[in-house]
Motif scaffolding. Structure first.
Motif, mmCIF file in Angstrom:
data_model
loop_
_atom_site.group_PDB
_atom_site.id
_atom_site.type_symbol
_atom_site.label_atom_id
_atom_site.label_comp_id
_atom_site.label_asym_id
_atom_site.label_seq_id
_atom_site.Cartn_x
_atom_site.Cartn_y
_atom_site.Cartn_z
ATOM 1 N N CYS A 178 4.942 -5.965 -9.755
ATOM 2 C CA CYS A 178 4.436 -4.671 -9.291
ATOM 3 C C CYS A 178 4.485 -4.526 -7.772
ATOM 4 C CB CYS A 178 3.008 -4.456 -9.791
ATOM 5 S SG CYS A 178 1.845 -5.729 -9.231
ATOM 6 N N GLY A 179 4.524 -5.646 -7.051
ATOM 7 C CA GLY A 179 4.529 -5.575 -5.597
ATOM 8 C C GLY A 179 5.904 -5.658 -4.970
ATOM 9 N N PHE A 180 6.965 -5.608 -5.767
ATOM 10 C CA PHE A 180 8.327 -5.739 -5.232
ATOM 11 C C PHE A 180 8.689 -4.534 -4.368
ATOM 12 C CE2 PHE A 180 10.837 -9.164 -7.576
ATOM 13 C CZ PHE A 180 9.702 -9.938 -7.761
ATOM 14 N N GLY A 181 9.215 -4.835 -3.159
ATOM 15 C CA GLY A 181 9.681 -3.789 -2.245
ATOM 16 C C GLY A 181 8.590 -3.037 -1.521
ATOM 17 N N VAL A 182 7.334 -3.452 -1.666
ATOM 18 C CA VAL A 182 6.216 -2.696 -1.087
ATOM 19 C C VAL A 182 6.228 -2.739 0.441
ATOM 20 C CG1 VAL A 182 3.698 -2.706 -0.839
ATOM 21 C CG2 VAL A 182 4.708 -2.922 -3.100
ATOM 22 N N GLN A 183 6.707 -3.822 1.022
ATOM 23 C CA GLN A 183 6.687 -3.940 2.485
ATOM 24 C C GLN A 183 7.611 -2.937 3.173
ATOM 25 O OE1 GLN A 183 6.575 -7.862 4.396
ATOM 26 N NE2 GLN A 183 6.487 -8.776 2.355
ATOM 27 N N THR A 184 8.516 -2.347 2.430
ATOM 28 C CA THR A 184 9.398 -1.319 3.007
ATOM 29 C C THR A 184 8.725 0.045 3.021
ATOM 30 O OG1 THR A 184 10.407 -0.890 0.839
ATOM 31 C CG2 THR A 184 11.459 -2.548 2.226
ATOM 32 N N GLN A 185 7.572 0.165 2.385
ATOM 33 C CA GLN A 185 6.868 1.437 2.292
ATOM 34 C C GLN A 185 5.816 1.549 3.387
ATOM 35 O OE1 GLN A 185 5.194 1.497 -1.643
ATOM 36 N NE2 GLN A 185 7.179 1.354 -2.678
ATOM 37 N N ASN A 186 5.481 2.780 3.738
ATOM 38 C CA ASN A 186 4.403 2.971 4.710
ATOM 39 C C ASN A 186 3.046 2.814 4.020
ATOM 40 O OD1 ASN A 186 3.657 5.479 3.460
ATOM 41 N ND2 ASN A 186 5.277 6.514 4.631
ATOM 42 N N PHE A 187 1.991 2.913 4.804
ATOM 43 C CA PHE A 187 0.644 2.627 4.293
ATOM 44 C C PHE A 187 0.270 3.540 3.128
ATOM 45 C CE2 PHE A 187 -3.960 2.755 4.179
ATOM 46 C CZ PHE A 187 -4.331 1.435 4.410
ATOM 47 N N LEU A 188 0.541 4.831 3.260
ATOM 48 C CA LEU A 188 0.158 5.786 2.214
ATOM 49 C C LEU A 188 0.937 5.552 0.927
ATOM 50 C CD1 LEU A 188 -0.203 9.086 4.301
ATOM 51 C CD2 LEU A 188 -2.019 7.639 3.386
ATOM 52 N N GLU A 189 2.222 5.245 1.048
ATOM 53 C CA GLU A 189 3.034 4.981 -0.142
ATOM 54 C C GLU A 189 2.594 3.684 -0.817
ATOM 55 O OE1 GLU A 189 6.909 4.932 1.511
ATOM 56 O OE2 GLU A 189 7.291 7.071 1.157
ATOM 57 N N ALA A 190 2.345 2.652 0.003
ATOM 58 C CA ALA A 190 1.929 1.361 -0.553
ATOM 59 C C ALA A 190 0.575 1.459 -1.231
ATOM 60 C CB ALA A 190 1.894 0.314 0.550
ATOM 61 N N ASN A 191 -0.272 2.355 -0.747
ATOM 62 C CA ASN A 191 -1.614 2.510 -1.297
ATOM 63 C C ASN A 191 -1.620 2.980 -2.749
ATOM 64 O OD1 ASN A 191 -4.476 2.433 -0.935
ATOM 65 N ND2 ASN A 191 -4.474 4.670 -0.830
ATOM 66 N N LYS A 192 -0.496 3.511 -3.202
ATOM 67 C CA LYS A 192 -0.401 3.999 -4.577
ATOM 68 C C LYS A 192 -0.277 2.858 -5.589
ATOM 69 C CE LYS A 192 1.897 8.278 -3.124
ATOM 70 N NZ LYS A 192 3.148 9.076 -3.203
ATOM 71 N N SER A 193 0.191 1.687 -5.132
ATOM 72 C CA SER A 193 0.418 0.587 -6.078
ATOM 73 C C SER A 193 -0.307 -0.701 -5.718
ATOM 74 C CB SER A 193 1.921 0.295 -6.177
ATOM 75 O OG SER A 193 2.476 0.002 -4.902
ATOM 76 N N ILE A 194 -0.710 -0.852 -4.443
ATOM 77 C CA ILE A 194 -1.394 -2.082 -4.037
ATOM 78 C C ILE A 194 -2.604 -1.751 -3.176
ATOM 79 C CG2 ILE A 194 0.798 -3.361 -4.005
ATOM 80 C CD1 ILE A 194 0.520 -3.328 -0.876
ATOM 81 N N TYR A 195 -3.377 -2.821 -2.861
ATOM 82 C CA TYR A 195 -4.450 -2.691 -1.874
ATOM 83 C C TYR A 195 -3.847 -3.035 -0.510
ATOM 84 C CZ TYR A 195 -7.423 -3.169 -6.043
ATOM 85 O OH TYR A 195 -8.005 -3.030 -7.261
ATOM 86 N N PRO A 196 -3.551 -2.053 0.340
ATOM 87 C CA PRO A 196 -2.844 -2.348 1.596
ATOM 88 C C PRO A 196 -3.726 -2.901 2.701
ATOM 89 C CG PRO A 196 -3.245 0.006 1.402
ATOM 90 C CD PRO A 196 -3.774 -0.615 0.149
ATOM 91 N N VAL A 197 -5.049 -2.806 2.558
ATOM 92 C CA VAL A 197 -5.977 -3.247 3.617
ATOM 93 C C VAL A 197 -6.011 -4.770 3.663
ATOM 94 C CG1 VAL A 197 -8.345 -3.139 4.451
ATOM 95 C CG2 VAL A 197 -7.339 -1.175 3.286
ATOM 96 N N GLY A 198 -6.089 -5.326 4.871
ATOM 97 C CA GLY A 198 -6.139 -6.779 5.041
ATOM 98 C C GLY A 198 -7.473 -7.369 4.612
ATOM 99 N N CYS A 199 -7.460 -8.644 4.269
ATOM 100 C CA CYS A 199 -8.667 -9.322 3.788
ATOM 101 C C CYS A 199 -9.690 -9.548 4.893
ATOM 102 C CB CYS A 199 -8.282 -10.658 3.150
ATOM 103 S SG CYS A 199 -7.290 -10.481 1.645
ATOM 104 N N ALA A 200 -9.257 -9.539 6.150
ATOM 105 C CA ALA A 200 -10.197 -9.721 7.265
ATOM 106 C C ALA A 200 -11.202 -8.579 7.296
ATOM 107 C CB ALA A 200 -9.436 -9.798 8.585
ATOM 108 N N ASP A 201 -10.716 -7.342 7.245
ATOM 109 C CA ASP A 201 -11.602 -6.181 7.260
ATOM 110 C C ASP A 201 -12.460 -6.124 6.009
ATOM 111 O OD1 ASP A 201 -10.569 -5.390 9.701
ATOM 112 O OD2 ASP A 201 -9.009 -4.143 8.794
#
Length: 227
Positions: A159-182
């Protein structure tokens, strides 16, 4: 548990500075030593064993207190140290099963991806997003970053394939884009009462047991003087 873990992962290359299985073994031996001194010292009224027991518990308590105080007053340095550890975990994600399971657990529980954000997974050789990377997982993130699909019985590990090529809003549709530090900071701030209660719950039995051991020593000393 430590011995079992060491035997089971004997064929896996360790990337920790200290093997977690060895840490479990050492902690188990120390715990056995301390409780042995307390148990036998109380049963036999052995003053030396009781002194060893109370001294050991006091040392453990002071160590925990020092770590907590340093972590509070040097929060930036603590965050940097955790960041270095997570970066190492990401780099060796496919090399060490311990790191892989740990990162998957953290990302699932905190609903996050990477340390700063999801693009941190380019630190990993397999997920690196450069065009020279021949891996089939290029520009991907682990499945533990993915948002669960309602009613999905089988986890889609791709499900996470190719996600790094997407911007934050697009990635937010399939993954949790926020870092674990925050996410970790947010969780601690929203659970301060729980964290405080947990710390108190760990400290109170140690203090109580130490005082009880000291009281037994005093009582035994008074009996000896009276005799």
């Amino acid at each position: 548990i430590g011995v079992y873990a060491k035997v089971q992962k004997a064929t896996v290359r360790d990337t920790f500075l200290i093997d977690p299985a060895v840490i479990l073994i050492v902690v188990g031996v120390v715990m056995f030593f301390i409780t042995f001194c307390g148990c036998i010292g109380a049963l036999r009224e052995n003053i030396r064993l009781l002194k060893t027991f109370s001294f050991s518990l006091t040392l453990v308590f002071l160590t925990q207190l020092a770590i907590a105080v340093l972590g509070f007053f040097y929060s930036d340095q603590t965050r940097d140290a955790l960041g270095k550890f997570v970066k190492k975990a990401i780099v060796h994600y496919r090399d060490d099963l311990d790191l892989q399971n740990l990162m998957d657990y953290i990302q699932k529980e905190f609903k996050c991806c990477g340390w700063n954000n999801y693009t941190d997974w380019s630190w990993n050789l397999y997920f690196n997003c450069t065009h020279e990377n021949p891996s089939s997982e290029r520009c991907a993130v682990p499945y533990s970053c993915c948002t669960p699909v309602p009613g999905e019985g089988v986890i889609n590990t791709m499900c996470g394939f190719g996600v790094q090529t997407q911007n934050f809003l697009e990635a937010n549709k399939s993954i949790y884009p926020v870092g674990c530090a925050d996410r970790a900071v947010t969780w601690i701030e929203s659970h301060l009462l729980l964290v405080g209660a947990l710390a108190l719950g760990l400290a109170l039995p140690q203090v109580t047991t130490t005082l009880h051991a000291l009281a037994m020593q005093t009582a035994h000393l008074n009996q000896t003087v009276n005799y």
